[in-house]
Design a protein around this motif. Structure first.
Motif, mmCIF file in Angstrom:
data_model
loop_
_atom_site.group_PDB
_atom_site.id
_atom_site.type_symbol
_atom_site.label_atom_id
_atom_site.label_comp_id
_atom_site.label_asym_id
_atom_site.label_seq_id
_atom_site.Cartn_x
_atom_site.Cartn_y
_atom_site.Cartn_z
ATOM 1 N N SER A 199 0.781 -1.086 0.001
ATOM 2 C CA SER A 199 0.027 0.010 0.140
ATOM 3 C C SER A 199 0.733 1.293 0.010
ATOM 4 O O SER A 199 0.445 2.307 0.092
ATOM 5 C CB SER A 199 -0.930 0.066 1.349
ATOM 6 N N SER A 200 2.133 1.008 -0.193
ATOM 7 C CA SER A 200 3.145 2.254 -0.358
ATOM 8 C C SER A 200 2.801 3.264 -1.339
ATOM 9 O O SER A 200 2.338 2.778 -2.317
ATOM 10 C CB SER A 200 4.371 1.851 -0.231
ATOM 11 N N THR A 222 5.833 7.694 0.170
ATOM 12 C CA THR A 222 6.526 6.726 1.114
ATOM 13 C C THR A 222 7.721 6.276 0.595
ATOM 14 O O THR A 222 8.759 5.902 1.479
ATOM 15 C CB THR A 222 5.482 5.563 1.489
ATOM 16 N N VAL A 223 7.854 5.875 -0.617
ATOM 17 C CA VAL A 223 9.205 5.378 -1.065
ATOM 18 C C VAL A 223 10.146 6.578 -1.112
ATOM 19 O O VAL A 223 11.367 6.274 -0.793
ATOM 20 C CB VAL A 223 8.860 4.857 -2.703
ATOM 21 N N ARG A 250 5.059 -2.589 -7.458
ATOM 22 C CA ARG A 250 4.690 -2.838 -6.050
ATOM 23 C C ARG A 250 3.771 -1.875 -5.244
ATOM 24 O O ARG A 250 2.753 -2.349 -4.585
ATOM 25 C CB ARG A 250 6.260 -2.411 -5.146
ATOM 26 N N MET A 251 3.882 -0.880 -5.794
ATOM 27 C CA MET A 251 2.679 0.161 -4.969
ATOM 28 C C MET A 251 1.210 -0.124 -5.566
ATOM 29 O O MET A 251 0.325 0.186 -4.891
ATOM 30 C CB MET A 251 2.832 1.579 -5.716
ATOM 31 N N ASN A 252 1.132 -0.656 -6.788
ATOM 32 C CA ASN A 252 -0.013 -1.064 -7.308
ATOM 33 C C ASN A 252 -0.460 -2.692 -7.258
ATOM 34 O O ASN A 252 -1.342 -3.079 -7.882
ATOM 35 C CB ASN A 252 -0.325 -0.459 -8.631
#
Length: 170
Positions: A17-18, A22-23, A136-138
């Protein structure tokens, strides 16, 4: 290179959920220096993003006049250059130099940024790493709870395919 980028980013253990913020915050923490994300109206004839490694901070400037999805891609690409330790520059005109560094002579800024450019290998690595970050985010959330009835599951599968497709139909 894809496996290398995936492995490198997986070490961060960020939750699916980042967000791109956040990254950036995690990269900032790992580097021990702030990263500033700056939206600018760069214009169609300029690069849509740039990253600058300064003595005390990193700056990522990105096109303000585009969709949020495109902005996230630009930011992810520029963060990837920082993550991968790439140094280099891009060509910008006087107006963009004034936007990014309003207190410096635009000629000096252009000269500083022209010293070296990213090679094709660095661009490819940054693009692959950006794709890894965005994927990764999605990522699809894990399903929890009871299995829905077959007719409901069919509708859910179609919706999931529509909204979470990674471009190859899966």
């Amino acid at each position: 290179m894809l496996r290398h980028c995936e492995s490198r980013f997986a070490e961060w253990r960020l939750p699916p959920s980042s967000t791109i913020t956040t990254v950036a915050q995690e990269l900032s923490r790992r580097r021990g220096r702030p990263i500033h994300l700056i939206p600018l109206a760069l214009g169609a004839d300029q690069p849509s993003g740039l990253s600058l490694t300064l003595p005390t901070m990193d700056v990522v400037a990105y096109e303000a006049e585009t969709s949020r999805t495109h902005q996230e891609h630009i930011i992810a690409h520029e963060l990837a250059h920082i993550m991968c330790g790439h140094t280099g520059s891009i060509s910008i005109d006087e107006n963009v130099a004034r936007l990014v560094f309003p207190n410096l002579d635009p000629g000096l800024v252009r000269e500083m940024l022209h010293r070296a450019g990213y090679g094709d290998e660095h661009e490819l690595e940054a693009e692959i790493m950006a794709s890894v970050i965005l994927r990764r985010m999605n990522a699809r959330p894990e399903r929890a709870g009871p299995t829905p009835p077959a007719e409901v599951q069919e509708v859910l599968d179609r919706l999931e395919k529509t909204f979470f497709s990674d471009g190859d139909g899966s």
